[in-house]
Design an enzyme around this catalytic site. Sequence first.
Site, mmCIF file in Angstrom:
data_model
loop_
_atom_site.group_PDB
_atom_site.id
_atom_site.type_symbol
_atom_site.label_atom_id
_atom_site.label_comp_id
_atom_site.label_asym_id
_atom_site.label_seq_id
_atom_site.Cartn_x
_atom_site.Cartn_y
_atom_site.Cartn_z
ATOM 1 N N CYS A 265 -1.012 6.350 -18.295
ATOM 2 C CA CYS A 265 0.075 6.906 -19.093
ATOM 3 C C CYS A 265 0.059 6.137 -20.411
ATOM 4 O O CYS A 265 -0.937 5.481 -20.732
ATOM 5 C CB CYS A 265 1.423 6.852 -18.370
ATOM 6 S SG CYS A 265 2.089 5.212 -18.030
ATOM 7 N N HIS B 164 -5.510 -13.874 1.892
ATOM 8 C CA HIS B 164 -4.930 -12.698 1.218
ATOM 9 C C HIS B 164 -4.598 -11.573 2.196
ATOM 10 O O HIS B 164 -3.775 -10.716 1.895
ATOM 11 C CB HIS B 164 -5.874 -12.201 0.123
ATOM 12 C CG HIS B 164 -6.278 -13.280 -0.823
ATOM 13 N ND1 HIS B 164 -5.385 -13.907 -1.666
ATOM 14 C CD2 HIS B 164 -7.475 -13.888 -1.030
ATOM 15 C CE1 HIS B 164 -6.010 -14.836 -2.351
ATOM 16 N NE2 HIS B 164 -7.284 -14.852 -1.988
ATOM 17 N N HIS C 211 -7.656 -10.261 -4.625
ATOM 18 C CA HIS C 211 -6.468 -10.838 -3.991
ATOM 19 C C HIS C 211 -5.486 -9.786 -3.469
ATOM 20 O O HIS C 211 -4.863 -9.997 -2.429
ATOM 21 C CB HIS C 211 -5.730 -11.746 -4.981
ATOM 22 C CG HIS C 211 -6.429 -13.050 -5.229
ATOM 23 N ND1 HIS C 211 -5.812 -14.141 -5.832
ATOM 24 C CD2 HIS C 211 -7.706 -13.451 -4.967
ATOM 25 C CE1 HIS C 211 -6.671 -15.152 -5.926
ATOM 26 N NE2 HIS C 211 -7.835 -14.754 -5.415
ATOM 27 N N THR D 233 1.591 3.411 -21.429
ATOM 28 C CA THR D 233 1.479 1.968 -21.227
ATOM 29 C C THR D 233 0.846 1.591 -19.887
ATOM 30 O O THR D 233 0.492 0.429 -19.682
ATOM 31 C CB THR D 233 2.880 1.327 -21.242
ATOM 32 O OG1 THR D 233 3.661 1.970 -20.216
ATOM 33 C CG2 THR D 233 3.563 1.500 -22.593
ATOM 34 N N ASP E 58 -0.509 11.258 -17.625
ATOM 35 C CA ASP E 58 0.407 12.102 -18.394
ATOM 36 C C ASP E 58 -0.193 12.267 -19.788
ATOM 37 O O ASP E 58 -1.339 11.860 -20.044
ATOM 38 C CB ASP E 58 1.843 11.539 -18.402
ATOM 39 C CG ASP E 58 2.021 10.347 -19.341
ATOM 40 O OD1 ASP E 58 1.012 9.824 -19.872
ATOM 41 O OD2 ASP E 58 3.179 9.942 -19.554
#
Length: 146
Positions: free
Chosen positions: A68, A136, A101, A70, A9
Site C-alpha cells: 500500500c 524462535h 526470527h 506505506t 491498493d
Amino acid sequence: MKKIAIGCDHGGFELKEILRLRLQEMGREVEDFGCYTPDPVEYPQIAFRVAQEVAANPQTYEFGILCCGTGIGVSIAANKIHGIRAALCTDCFSARMAKEHNNANIVTFGGRTVGRELAWEMLNTFMKAEFQHGIHEPRVQALTEA
Ligand code: RB5
C-alpha cells in the site's frame, strides 16, 4: 513449487506490478488478488483476502506480499487474520529477520516509501532466508496461539 499471493491498493499498485512481473520472470507462480488498476480501492479488503488465502492454504501459498502507500495499513489488516505474521519491511536486515526470527508469512512494502530496487532486494532477501527454529519456535507458536 508453492505459489506466492500478492495484493495491493492504489498506493502500492505500481510496486505490486513490478514485483509480480519480476517474480514471474524468475519462474515463480504468482496469484494476484488485485487491485488491477491505479484507481482508489479500500486496502483492508484486499489485505484481508490475501491474508485469509495464505492462512487457510499453506500448502498452496509459500507466502504473501502486500503493498500500500506505506505498507502500514495492509500489515495492520493482515495481522488481524489468525495465523498471519505480516512484517512491514523497510530494510534488508528486517526482511531477513522477518523470516529467520518471526517466520513471517506475509511481507508488506510501501509503494510511496521505498524504491522499487530496495523493495526487490528486500523481497529476495526474505525469500532466500530460512526460519531459524530453536528459541524462535515457541515464540512464533505463542503468536499463533494468541
Ligand atoms: C491510501 O492513500 C493510503 O492510505 C494507503 O495506501 C496506505 O498507505 C495505508 O496505510
